[in-house]
Design a protein around this motif. Structure first.
Motif, short mmCIF file in Angstrom:
data_model
loop_
_atom_site.label_atom_id
_atom_site.label_comp_id
_atom_site.label_asym_id
_atom_site.label_seq_id
_atom_site.Cartn_x
_atom_site.Cartn_y
_atom_site.Cartn_z
N ALA A 96 0.83 -1.21 0.00
CA ALA A 96 0.00 0.00 0.00
C ALA A 96 0.87 1.26 0.00
CB ALA A 96 -0.93 -0.01 1.21
N LYS A 98 3.85 1.59 -1.23
CA LYS A 98 4.45 1.70 -2.56
C LYS A 98 3.46 2.29 -3.58
CE LYS A 98 7.28 -0.99 -5.70
NZ LYS A 98 7.91 -2.27 -5.96
N ALA A 99 2.17 2.01 -3.40
CA ALA A 99 1.16 2.56 -4.30
C ALA A 99 0.91 4.04 -4.04
CB ALA A 99 -0.14 1.78 -4.15
N MET A 127 -5.52 -3.30 -0.58
CA MET A 127 -6.08 -2.42 -1.61
C MET A 127 -7.11 -1.47 -1.01
SD MET A 127 -4.44 -2.99 -4.37
CE MET A 127 -3.06 -3.06 -3.26
N VAL A 130 -5.12 1.35 0.25
CA VAL A 130 -4.78 2.32 -0.81
C VAL A 130 -5.95 3.28 -1.01
CG1 VAL A 130 -4.26 2.59 -3.27
CG2 VAL A 130 -3.14 0.78 -1.96
N SER A 134 -5.70 7.13 0.29
CA SER A 134 -5.81 8.23 -0.67
C SER A 134 -6.86 9.25 -0.20
CB SER A 134 -6.19 7.67 -2.04
OG SER A 134 -6.33 8.69 -2.99
N ALA A 148 -5.83 7.65 -5.85
CA ALA A 148 -5.42 6.26 -6.01
C ALA A 148 -6.56 5.36 -5.55
CB ALA A 148 -4.17 5.97 -5.20
N GLY A 150 -7.38 0.85 -5.36
CA GLY A 150 -6.86 -0.48 -5.60
C GLY A 150 -7.95 -1.51 -5.45
#
Length: 177
Positions: A96, A98-99, A127, A130, A134, A148, A150
């Motif tokens: 997460a 890294k995203a 996800m 993420v 965001s 973002a 996921g």
């Protein structure tokens, strides 16, 4: 297995600005997966500074964005103590982070600490982190380069009996649980 068609997602619910004292917060829920994300700012003096061995092996000297991913036992209806950070927390948290990291401006004037606590999990909590992360970052006013989101995907396939490297039939599963 839950009756959805291949093109259907689980219901999604989002809320932001839940806790006024924090810089940003969000609650993200997709189906039976729910995460609570909180953002707190700190001074640039509190960036994470890696030890010399980590710098040599990984190249990272310091970072001003940290994601703390928590997956307590009750998230999967289990009992038990929360103990040291396990492989799930390290791996899912790193995924997460890294995203989200590339979306944060490199010249942001604060250190950002994003905490994601998984409250309930039935698939793809990283996800969901993420998505919720965001939202919480936007709620806190961080000027992200983009939003973002996921979702977990999977592949079901039937290999070709004549050539095992070719697929005879396949289906892509979106939002697996």
């Amino acid at each position: 297995c839950d009756g959805r068609k291949l093109t259907e997602l689980r219901d999604i619910n989002c809320e932001v600005d839940l806790f006024k004292p924090l810089h940003g917060s969000a609650l993200f829920q997709r189906g039976q997966t729910q995460v609570l994300c909180n953002v707190a700012f700190d001074s640039l003096d509190s960036v994470f500074r890696a030890d010399p061995i980590s710098v040599i092996t990984g190249g990272l000297k310091e970072k001003n964005f940290m994601l703390h991913y928590e997956f307590p036992p009750y998230a999967t209806n289990e009992t038990g103590r929360s103990g040291p950070v396990g492989r799930r927390e390290i791996g899912h948290g790193a995924l997460a982070e890294k995203a989200l990291r590339p979306l944060i401006p490199s010249d942001f004037p604060f250190t950002i600490r994003l905490t994601s606590e998984v409250l309930e999990s039935n698939g793809s909590s990283s996800m969901a982190t993420v998505c919720g992360g965001s939202l919480a970052l936007m709620d806190s006013g961080v000027p992200l380069s983009s939003q973002a989101a996921g979702v977990a995907v999977g592949l079901m396939s039937q290999p070709d009996p004549k050539n095992s490297y070719e697929l005879q039939d396949y289906r892509i599963l979106t939002d697996i649980s």
